[in-house]
Design a protein around this motif. Structure first.
Motif, short mmCIF file in Angstrom:
data_model
loop_
_atom_site.label_atom_id
_atom_site.label_comp_id
_atom_site.label_asym_id
_atom_site.label_seq_id
_atom_site.Cartn_x
_atom_site.Cartn_y
_atom_site.Cartn_z
N TYR A 1 -17.16 21.51 1.17
CA TYR A 1 -17.25 21.72 2.61
C TYR A 1 -15.87 22.00 3.20
N LEU A 2 -15.80 23.02 4.04
CA LEU A 2 -14.56 23.35 4.74
C LEU A 2 -14.74 23.07 6.23
N ALA B 1 -13.44 35.45 -1.30
CA ALA B 1 -14.08 34.28 -0.69
C ALA B 1 -15.58 34.45 -0.57
N ASP C 1 -10.46 25.20 9.29
CA ASP C 1 -10.03 25.93 8.10
C ASP C 1 -10.66 27.32 7.99
N PHE D 1 -9.38 30.71 6.00
CA PHE D 1 -10.08 30.94 4.73
C PHE D 1 -10.70 32.33 4.69
N CYS E 1 -7.59 24.73 -0.39
CA CYS E 1 -8.34 25.18 -1.56
C CYS E 1 -7.53 25.10 -2.85
N LEU F 1 -18.64 32.02 1.49
CA LEU F 1 -18.88 30.85 2.33
C LEU F 1 -20.36 30.76 2.63
N ARG G 1 -13.92 25.65 -6.23
CA ARG G 1 -15.05 25.17 -5.43
C ARG G 1 -14.57 24.01 -4.56
N PRO G 2 -14.02 24.32 -3.39
CA PRO G 2 -13.46 23.25 -2.56
C PRO G 2 -14.49 22.44 -1.80
N VAL H 1 -13.16 31.89 -4.59
CA VAL H 1 -13.30 30.60 -3.93
C VAL H 1 -14.67 30.53 -3.29
N GLY I 1 -16.77 28.50 -0.99
CA GLY I 1 -16.68 27.45 0.02
C GLY I 1 -18.04 27.04 0.54
#
Length: 370
Positions: free
Chosen positions: A259-260, A199, A264, A268, A190, A201, A256-257, A231, A233
């Motif tokens: 798709y994880l 976080a 991960d 995360f 990230c 997700l 804004r990474p 973050v 995700g």
């Protein structure tokens, strides 16, 4: 024990909540000794054979990778395949079902937000129609929470005696308190460089309430000397989320990474100061359960099914930005409270297993046959 055919042909490749539901269920059914057949796309055959070594894994035609072709095949090809496989019952785990299969059919309805949040997707009209039809035609309807059962009855006047509640489980092998190496790897993925973070997700559709999370986070951290990052995700870039990011000060870091990968996720989620999931409504709330299983303190809303999942092991907020700012600010200032939430969340997550979910599904299949 009845022979069950699970239609996994609609499972997408994004490893999202639907995929994790079908994967967990199939593995749980196999461990329970179910007489099981799984129909899937060819790309998924190896995975289901690994998840359920005793099951008959059957691949559908190549054309079912396209949605329109799959829906047409569902009405004609799937019933024929089920009869050839000797199935006693068909389980359709994603809203739509074959209408004239000649066999008892069970359908999973994951939520009714297609009706209560009609702006959440351009495909909402399809899912509303599919849900109405499935609830009317299926022998049994499986839902992942009591809240979803109650909403089905309220919104669609569904017959509550034909609805079975089967809570989701969590894969405790995949979702676990992470090692230091897993946390570092997720942070590098990230681009955080050891910076603490909050976080999120999930998907970025309107009911997930990400714009208000961004605004609330900005208000909660703007006066901190060394503020954490936020973050976000998963999901895709939505216009409302982009607009909320532009509103916040340059000193507020939003990452804004995208798709994880599955590897991960423990690092995360478990490495976050807080996992924030301020959704306006969920059919179950799998991200909350998975975050708890990773040892994360969770902030969510007291809406629909989320209290059934979180119980007393999570912190709650209203979904407006001001309430999120206050609740998140309180958590960030209280490390001892976060520690208690971590411990309580881990203990509560152990109560949700795919084995228990599989047993509830098997009971529903038997009721459909009877």
């Amino acid at each position: 024990m009845p022979r069950v055919l699970v239609d996994a042909a609609a499972v997408p490749a994004d490893r999202g909540a639907l995929t994790r539901y079908v994967d967990g269920l199939v593995a749980g059914l196999a461990r329970a000794g179910a007489d099981l057949a799984v129909v899937c796309q060819r790309a998924d055959a190896e995975r289901y054979a690994r998840l359920a070594p005793s099951a008959d894994v059957i691949t559908g035609p190549v054309s079912i990778t396209h949605r329109a072709s799959r829906l047409a095949w569902e009405q004609t090809g799937l019933p024929l395949l089920a009869r050839r496989a000797g199935a006693d019952v068909i389980h359709a785990p994603y809203y739509s079902i074959p209408l004239a299969s000649g066999l008892p059919t069970v359908v999973t309805v994951h939520d009714v937000t297609w009706f209560t949040e009609p702006d959440r997707s351009p495909r909402a009209s399809f899912f509303r129609s599919a849900t109405r039809t499935a609830v009317r035609v299926a022998r049994r309807v499986i839902v992942p929470s009591k809240a979803t059962r109650d909403e089905l009855v309220r919104v669609l006047d569904a017959d509550p005696t034909r609805i079975d509640v089967a809570y989701h489980g969590v894969d405790h092998t995949q979702f676990h308190p992470p090692s230091d190496d897993e946390v570092r790897r997720a942070a590098l993925r990230c681009g955080l460089h050891d910076r603490p973070y909050v976080a999120f997700l999930g998907a970025l559709d309107p009911r997930k309430n990400v714009p208000n999370l961004i605004r609330g986070f900005a208000a909660a951290v703007r006066h901190l000397e060394s503020p954490p990052a936020l973050v976000i995700g998963g999901g895709v870039h939505e216009a409302d989320v982009d607009a909320a990011c532009r509103e916040v000060e340059a000193t507020v870091k939003v990452v804004r990474p995208g798709y994880l990968g599955a590897a991960d996720l423990p690092g995360f989620l478990g490495g976050a100061l807080v996992v924030a999931f301020p959704s306006r409504g969920e059919g179950f709330g799998l991200p909350v359960l998975e975050a708890m299983a990773c040892g994360a303190p969770v902030l969510t809303t007291h809406r629909t099914s989320l209290p059934e999942v979180g119980g007393d092991a999570v912190a709650y907020t209203e979904p407006d930005a001001g309430s999120i700012a206050a609740a998140l600010g309180d958590l960030l200032a209280a490390p001892e409270r976060r520690r208690r939430l971590r411990e309580a969340g881990l203990a509560r997550a152990r109560e949700f297993t795919w084995d228990a979910s599989a047993e509830a599904h098997l009971s529903s299949y038997q009721r459909a046959i009877e």
